[in-house]
Design a protein around this motif. Sequence first.
Motif, mmCIF file in Angstrom:
data_model
loop_
_atom_site.group_PDB
_atom_site.id
_atom_site.type_symbol
_atom_site.label_atom_id
_atom_site.label_comp_id
_atom_site.label_asym_id
_atom_site.label_seq_id
_atom_site.Cartn_x
_atom_site.Cartn_y
_atom_site.Cartn_z
ATOM 1 N N ASP A 188 6.054 -3.508 11.570
ATOM 2 C CA ASP A 188 6.415 -2.094 11.767
ATOM 3 C C ASP A 188 7.106 -1.822 13.077
ATOM 4 O OD1 ASP A 188 4.762 -1.024 9.378
ATOM 5 O OD2 ASP A 188 2.895 -1.337 10.732
ATOM 6 N N ASP A 223 5.774 11.085 5.288
ATOM 7 C CA ASP A 223 5.257 9.925 4.826
ATOM 8 C C ASP A 223 4.783 9.161 5.846
ATOM 9 O OD1 ASP A 223 4.269 7.539 3.572
ATOM 10 O OD2 ASP A 223 6.088 7.423 2.200
ATOM 11 N N TYR A 237 11.160 9.345 4.425
ATOM 12 C CA TYR A 237 9.783 9.665 5.297
ATOM 13 C C TYR A 237 9.774 11.244 5.780
ATOM 14 C CZ TYR A 237 13.105 8.616 8.947
ATOM 15 O OH TYR A 237 14.209 8.278 9.562
ATOM 16 N N ASP A 294 -4.626 1.349 10.087
ATOM 17 C CA ASP A 294 -3.708 2.077 10.737
ATOM 18 C C ASP A 294 -2.814 1.428 11.655
ATOM 19 O OD1 ASP A 294 -4.345 4.215 8.752
ATOM 20 O OD2 ASP A 294 -5.812 5.115 10.270
ATOM 21 N N SER A 307 3.330 6.129 6.190
ATOM 22 C CA SER A 307 3.138 4.755 6.195
ATOM 23 C C SER A 307 4.481 4.297 6.820
ATOM 24 C CB SER A 307 3.324 4.455 4.763
ATOM 25 O OG SER A 307 4.404 4.815 3.995
ATOM 26 N N VAL A 312 0.829 3.206 12.285
ATOM 27 C CA VAL A 312 1.178 3.851 10.934
ATOM 28 C C VAL A 312 -0.316 4.470 10.367
ATOM 29 C CG1 VAL A 312 2.976 1.990 10.259
ATOM 30 C CG2 VAL A 312 0.532 1.461 9.861
ATOM 31 N N ASN A 313 -0.131 5.408 9.390
ATOM 32 C CA ASN A 313 -1.273 5.613 8.706
ATOM 33 C C ASN A 313 -1.270 4.926 7.373
ATOM 34 O OD1 ASN A 313 -0.556 8.327 10.802
ATOM 35 N ND2 ASN A 313 -2.686 7.860 10.569
ATOM 36 N N ASP A 314 -2.157 4.227 7.215
ATOM 37 C CA ASP A 314 -2.217 3.250 5.869
ATOM 38 C C ASP A 314 -2.673 4.396 4.622
ATOM 39 O OD1 ASP A 314 -1.875 1.483 4.115
ATOM 40 O OD2 ASP A 314 -3.977 0.596 4.657
ATOM 41 N N ASN A 315 -1.987 5.244 4.347
ATOM 42 C CA ASN A 315 -2.223 6.330 3.334
ATOM 43 C C ASN A 315 -1.264 6.360 2.302
ATOM 44 O OD1 ASN A 315 -4.588 7.063 4.627
ATOM 45 N ND2 ASN A 315 -3.690 8.395 5.688
ATOM 46 N N PRO A 316 -0.815 5.206 1.586
ATOM 47 C CA PRO A 316 0.087 5.227 0.550
ATOM 48 C C PRO A 316 -0.079 6.279 -0.772
ATOM 49 C CG PRO A 316 -1.047 3.330 0.290
ATOM 50 C CD PRO A 316 -1.612 3.967 1.515
#
Length: 266
Positions: free
Chosen positions: A248, A184, A7, A242, A186, A144-148
């Motif tokens: 998490d 990262d 990460y 997010d 996520s 989290v930032n949901d940007n995989p």
Amino acid sequence: MESFNEYHLEPKQFPFLNSFQDNWQVIRDEFTHFIKHASNEELQFAYDVLGPKSKTIQTKGNSKYSAFGILYQGIFIEEYIQFHQIQYPNYSQNDASAKSLALRDKYFPKLANVIEKVNLIDDNVIRNVYFGTFHPGLDIKLHVNDNPHMNRGYLGLIVPPGDIAMKICHEQLYWHEGEFMVLDHSYPHCPHNYTNYDRTVLVVDFFKTDKPRQELIQFEKEQVTQRMQDNPYSLGVFGKSDKAKIEDFIKYGLAHQLEWDKALGA
């Protein structure tokens, strides 16, 4: 020696970031010139129109995070407004687009030039570019930032000494002027600014380089369509997904537990 993991990524893996880093002082000077010399109307417009807004990510107190930028999903802001037909309460769509272009040309020509050159050479790998400022006392809740499909680079522009950090999993990472921190997002994280001064970075989101580009483009298209329907002022950067889920918090807690066990020799 700084250590990297799944990460916290080594910036040298991504040579296209060098153009931003090599020009960090020029980019910082454009930002500070804008903050000092822009009219109140220009400043208000930047934060109203050029900045991504989140309805999901929350702070623990009243201190806020402010942002504005010039590139979203690989498109300059004035084109992005037209493409998504964003409606603003205080500006017509055409007016918002025209003002955005004028502001970019007036205050951020060198940053725009760096973006154009990188995306021309590296097939539009850069997706979002905006200035992010943590105001004194900011404490953002775990999220989290949901940007995989993307990684997020932070180029330090104005980083005062003191406790300004990103807590991600079991690590506490610090920004440095003229250097990139690449994450990262996520993974669960919660940044803070416990100083009396603003901290500003240039946020540079870019496609992950180890995954098929067409899959990433398709995912981004679907995700941005949904985000713009939910909140057009997110500019596709933030969304409902997010919000940190129970797993998490467990993931974050377990990361700390492993570190505690290690420290205690368990």
